[in-house]
Design a protein around this motif. Structure first.
Motif, PDB file in Angstrom:
ATOM      1  N   ALA A 176       0.829  -1.210   0.000  1.00 41.22           N
ATOM      2  CA  ALA A 176       0.000   0.000   0.000  1.00 41.22           C
ATOM      3  C   ALA A 176       0.860   1.255   0.000  1.00 41.22           C
ATOM      4  N   ALA A 177       2.100   1.146   0.491  1.00 41.32           N
ATOM      5  CA  ALA A 177       2.978   2.317   0.487  1.00 41.32           C
ATOM      6  C   ALA A 177       3.138   2.850  -0.938  1.00 41.32           C
ATOM      7  N   PHE A 178       3.288   1.929  -1.895  1.00 40.93           N
ATOM      8  CA  PHE A 178       3.480   2.352  -3.295  1.00 40.93           C
ATOM      9  C   PHE A 178       2.199   2.945  -3.868  1.00 40.93           C
ATOM     10  N   LEU A 179       1.074   2.408  -3.409  1.00 43.70           N
ATOM     11  CA  LEU A 179      -0.227   2.950  -3.810  1.00 43.70           C
ATOM     12  C   LEU A 179      -0.303   4.422  -3.408  1.00 43.70           C
ATOM     13  N   GLY A 180       0.062   4.698  -2.160  1.00 38.79           N
ATOM     14  CA  GLY A 180       0.018   6.070  -1.658  1.00 38.79           C
ATOM     15  C   GLY A 180       0.983   6.967  -2.405  1.00 38.79           C
ATOM     16  N   VAL A 181       2.203   6.466  -2.624  1.00 37.28           N
ATOM     17  CA  VAL A 181       3.209   7.258  -3.335  1.00 37.28           C
ATOM     18  C   VAL A 181       2.693   7.634  -4.723  1.00 37.28           C
ATOM     19  N   GLY A 182       2.033   6.690  -5.392  1.00 43.18           N
ATOM     20  CA  GLY A 182       1.475   6.954  -6.720  1.00 43.18           C
ATOM     21  C   GLY A 182       0.435   8.070  -6.668  1.00 43.18           C
ATOM     22  N   SER A 183      -0.448   7.997  -5.680  1.00 51.90           N
ATOM     23  CA  SER A 183      -1.503   9.013  -5.571  1.00 51.90           C
ATOM     24  C   SER A 183      -0.910  10.395  -5.322  1.00 51.90           C
ATOM     25  N   TYR A 184       0.037  10.466  -4.389  1.00 50.46           N
ATOM     26  CA  TYR A 184       0.652  11.761  -4.090  1.00 50.46           C
ATOM     27  C   TYR A 184       1.339  12.350  -5.329  1.00 50.46           C
ATOM     28  N   SER A 185       2.015  11.474  -6.086  1.00 43.62           N
ATOM     29  CA  SER A 185       2.718  11.970  -7.274  1.00 43.62           C
ATOM     30  C   SER A 185       1.751  12.636  -8.239  1.00 43.62           C
ATOM     31  N   VAL A 186       0.622  11.973  -8.475  1.00 42.55           N
ATOM     32  CA  VAL A 186      -0.335  12.518  -9.436  1.00 42.55           C
ATOM     33  C   VAL A 186      -0.899  13.852  -8.951  1.00 42.55           C
ATOM     34  N   VAL A 187      -1.283  13.918  -7.676  1.00 47.07           N
ATOM     35  CA  VAL A 187      -1.863  15.162  -7.175  1.00 47.07           C
ATOM     36  C   VAL A 187      -0.828  16.297  -7.232  1.00 47.07           C
ATOM     37  N   TRP A 188       0.447  15.953  -6.989  1.00 42.62           N
ATOM     38  CA  TRP A 188       1.481  16.985  -7.091  1.00 42.62           C
ATOM     39  C   TRP A 188       1.612  17.526  -8.506  1.00 42.62           C
ATOM     40  N   GLY A 240       5.967  -3.028  -7.455  1.00 45.81           N
ATOM     41  CA  GLY A 240       5.823  -1.700  -6.868  1.00 45.81           C
ATOM     42  C   GLY A 240       5.357  -0.684  -7.897  1.00 45.81           C
ATOM     43  N   MET A 241       5.857  -0.818  -9.136  1.00 48.61           N
ATOM     44  CA  MET A 241       5.438   0.094 -10.201  1.00 48.61           C
ATOM     45  C   MET A 241       3.952  -0.094 -10.539  1.00 48.61           C
ATOM     46  N   TYR A 242       3.524  -1.349 -10.571  1.00 44.92           N
ATOM     47  CA  TYR A 242       2.090  -1.614 -10.789  1.00 44.92           C
ATOM     48  C   TYR A 242       1.266  -0.929  -9.698  1.00 44.92           C
ATOM     49  N   ALA A 243       1.729  -1.067  -8.449  1.00 42.52           N
ATOM     50  CA  ALA A 243       0.990  -0.475  -7.334  1.00 42.52           C
ATOM     51  C   ALA A 243       0.980   1.044  -7.454  1.00 42.52           C
ATOM     52  N   GLY A 244       2.127   1.628  -7.843  1.00 47.83           N
ATOM     53  CA  GLY A 244       2.199   3.075  -8.017  1.00 47.83           C
ATOM     54  C   GLY A 244       1.248   3.545  -9.098  1.00 47.83           C
ATOM     55  N   LEU A 245       1.178   2.760 -10.188  1.00 45.89           N
ATOM     56  CA  LEU A 245       0.263   3.090 -11.283  1.00 45.89           C
ATOM     57  C   LEU A 245      -1.176   3.041 -10.789  1.00 45.89           C
ATOM     58  N   ALA A 246      -1.509   2.011 -10.013  1.00 43.91           N
ATOM     59  CA  ALA A 246      -2.875   1.898  -9.481  1.00 43.91           C
ATOM     60  C   ALA A 246      -3.200   3.082  -8.578  1.00 43.91           C
ATOM     61  N   GLY A 247      -2.241   3.426  -7.720  1.00 42.24           N
ATOM     62  CA  GLY A 247      -2.458   4.581  -6.848  1.00 42.24           C
ATOM     63  C   GLY A 247      -2.622   5.857  -7.657  1.00 42.24           C
ATOM     64  N   GLY A 248      -1.820   5.986  -8.715  1.00 43.79           N
ATOM     65  CA  GLY A 248      -1.922   7.152  -9.581  1.00 43.79           C
ATOM     66  C   GLY A 248      -3.300   7.238 -10.236  1.00 43.79           C
TER      67      GLY A 248
END
Lengths: 398, 252
Positions: A74-86, A254-262
């Motif tokens: 879930a850490a990567f999920l969160g990182v993805g979301s933050y990146s997009v909002v930034w 982790g990249m998949y998770a980041g993409l999902a979070g994004g």
């Protein structure tokens, strides 16, 4: 076709079909009918199906193939979301730069966490990843407030620079002007179907993600990952170094998770620390195991199953139950509703828990194994003889 | 100068001197057996040779290079393969997939990121794997689940996986332990066939004298952590010191 063998290509077509026609397939009941509450074909839920599907597909590349159970994805999920909002805050509401950044940042993050966590295996690895994810959660919640906006969650304010924003750009997430929130509707008799731009973007990403995962499963790299799970001693004594293989799998997932979070932030321009909490990490573990770890389609099934329960099953309440069982005599009706009551509404976790236990005990291969057993049952009737070679062939990860 | 040179190797576990001043020279393309009673230090010596243990003293040179302190996969890439007492194979994979892994390791080294290619379309690897399977008479078991095979077949597969890497030195740790007589004889035949067909050095640790005397050209007898005698099988058979080590002083 597309570099896949026949069986995999068919599976890919099935997923493509389901993804493209989900708005119709998930709305089988006419609006206003008693069963309409079981319709899942509304954008918000369908987006969640697909996004968590992507998350679980990625998780399965690590857990299903190498057997390394991460409790911190879930850490990567969160990182993805933050990146997009930034990226919304700095550039404009176009989601593309954000998604790109989400993948890159989560890859770097995964490389760091993976490099340290993969020094251990088994339960120690799981605990290390859990520790890292909880650290990330706590940091996002408090210390890193300037970046994450703490408990309020990160969102776009009018005072943000948004340097690419012009008078014509949409003021909500969009892809080169295609606004994610927009939908077109189709009315057909009593039915109404919603075709949402955001959903279709997610569906296309899911198809790409699923395609890549098939390619990885069938590649020499995938073979090595399965070898890691099967016997690390032999792998070492065959001149192969398991560490870079597992690290690469960790980074990819982790990249998949980041993409999902994004994508979550692309559908709804918010990012909160709770997305990184350990319950979210646990959820993807459940999805993967429920659907069938190490199988191609299992994680998608598991994700859909759990999200359906969470959103649909939880909406059934006592008055709905009473209306269903109205045909029973009064006393009996109350008794039946009383018995079912703990399993519905807020009690959906109980039902899901029981189902999970049943699946793990009786179908260790998850829903996919259930499907295979049913298929075998049907196949046995016409020709008993084929059983031998099918059982030998269905085993390797599919 | 042999392909494998062990010089003054000593290893102590707490109060136990597991190995003391072991000197061993294995000639290239020979078959060298290491025998000895239980606790003589045979397995410790083997673990030193493959990098699992680092000795306290001494040196181990393979083809002029030291193997001490290297990790297992690096030692393997130098050309040393190991067969374990209980067959170590990839039980969850098919026999063909088991065979393809050492072929990839030989071709691509200890790590290569080939995540998009289809492994079954790597024709050279599949052919290579099939060729070795045919060599060891396992072509018909190609699609079998490795874990579901008999002990003898698992051993055969493990040896085949080692051969696929074309090692210069093959280490066998009690390859026939726990096997039925028929399987033991099959394994002996396989090893004889390998010896006659390939340029390969074999070091074998074994309890079963039948196996040792059918294969070995030189035998080292290890007792209490140090070599007692080293000679040809004919001379070892009647050697008084060997009888003493195995059977006790009374018998000698």
């Amino acid at each position: 076709m597309l570099g896949l063998n026949r069986k995999d290509f068919l599976l890919f077509l099935v997923v493509t079909f389901l993804a493209l026609f989900a708005p119709i397939l998930l709305n089988p009941f006419p609006v206003g009918s008693a069963m309409a509450q079981f319709n899942a074909g509304y954008p918000d839920l369908m987006q969640r199906f697909v996004i968590f599907g992507i998350f679980a597909i990625g998780f399965n590349i690590l857990f299903g193939l190498t057997g390394y159970l991460s409790f911190g994805h879930a850490a990567f999920l969160g990182v993805g979301s933050y990146s997009v909002v930034w990226m919304y805050k700095l550039l404009d509401y176009n989601i593309l730069p954000g998604l790109f950044l989400a993948i890159v940042v989560s890859a770097v993050f995964a490389l760091l966490i993976g490099f340290i966590s993969l020094r251990r295996s088994g339960i120690y690895f799981s605990i290390l990843t859990l520790a890292f994810a909880q650290m990330s959660f706590s940091l996002a919640y408090s210390v890193l407030t300037p970046i994450t906006n703490g408990e309020t969650g990160l969102q776009v304010y009018t005072s943000d620079p948004q340097i690419l924003m012009s008078g014509f750009s949409p003021s909500s997430p969009h892809l080169f002007g295609l606004v994610m929130n927009d939908s077109s509707y189709l009315k057909f008799g009593g039915w109404e179907f919603t075709f949402n731009n955001g959903y279709y973007l997610c569906a296309v990403v899911l198809m790409v993600a699923f395609y890549l995962s098939i390619r990885i499963f069938r590649s020499p790299f995938g073979l090595m990952l399965r070898a890691v799970k099967s016997n690390q001693t032999r792998l070492n004594y065959t001149g192969l170094n398991p560490r870079p293989y597992t690290l690469a799998a960790f980074v990819i997932s982790g990249m998949y998770a980041g993409l999902a979070g994004g994508l979550m932030a692309a559908m709804d321009p918010l990012a909160g620390a709770e997305r990184m909490q350990w319950t979210a990490s646990g959820e993807v573990v459940l999805m993967t195991i429920l659907g069938g770890a190490g199988t191609l389609i299992g994680p998608i099934l598991g994700a859909g199953f759990i999200k359906y329960f969470e959103n649909i099953f939880s909406k059934i309440n006592d008055s709905i139950l009473h209306s269903w069982f109205a045909f029973l005599p009064d006393g009996l009706e109350d008794a039946v509703v009383f018995i079912i009551h703990p399993f519905i509404g807020k009690g959906w976790h109980l039902t899901l828990g029981i189902l999970f236990v049943l699946v793990v005990v009786f179908l260790p291969g998850g829903l996919v194994e259930g499907g295979q057993r049913i298929a075998r049952l049907f196949r046995r009737k016409p020709a008993d003889k084929t059983d031998n070679d099918t059982s030998a062939k269905t085993d390797p990860a599919e | 100068m042999g392909i494998l040179e062990v010089k003054d190797v000593g290893k102590r576990f707490g109060g136990l001197q597991a190995l003391g001043d072991v000197n061993l020279s294995v000639a290239e393309n020979s078959c060298h057996a290491i025998i000895g009673p239980n606790g003589a230090g045979k397995s410790t010596l083997l673990n030193v040779l493959v990098g699992k243990l680092t000795p306290d003293t001494g040196s181990v040179m393979f083809d002029g290079q030291s193997v001490l302190g290297l990790s297992a996969h690096k030692i393997n890439q130098m050309g040393i393969s190991r067969v374990f007492q209980t067959p170590e194979i990839f039980g969850a994979l098919s026999v063909l997939e088991n065979m393809m892994i050492p072929c990839f390791a030989k071709r691509d080294g200890s790590f290569r990121m080939h995540a998009i290619e289809n492994m079954m379309r790597e024709k050279d690897i599949v052919d290579w794997a099939d060729r070795i399977l045919a060599d060891v008479n396992m072509a018909d078991k190609r699609h079998m689940h490795a874990a579901s095979m008999s002990r003898g077949d698992k051993r055969r597969l493990e040896i085949a996986m080692c051969l696929a890497q074309e090692p210069r030195l093959l280490l066998l740790d009690e390859p026939t332990a726990g096997m039925a007589r028929a399987d033991t004889n099959n394994t002996i035949d396989l090893l004889k066939q390998i010896k006659s067909e390939r340029d390969i050095t074999i070091v074998i640790i074994e309890h079963d004298m039948h196996v040792v005397f059918s294969l070995a050209e030189r035998i080292t007898v290890l007792a209490q952590g140090s070599p007692l005698v080293e000679d040809t099988p004919e001379n070892i058979k009647g050697h008084p010191k060997v009888r003493e080590a195995y059977l006790g002083e009374a018998a000698a």
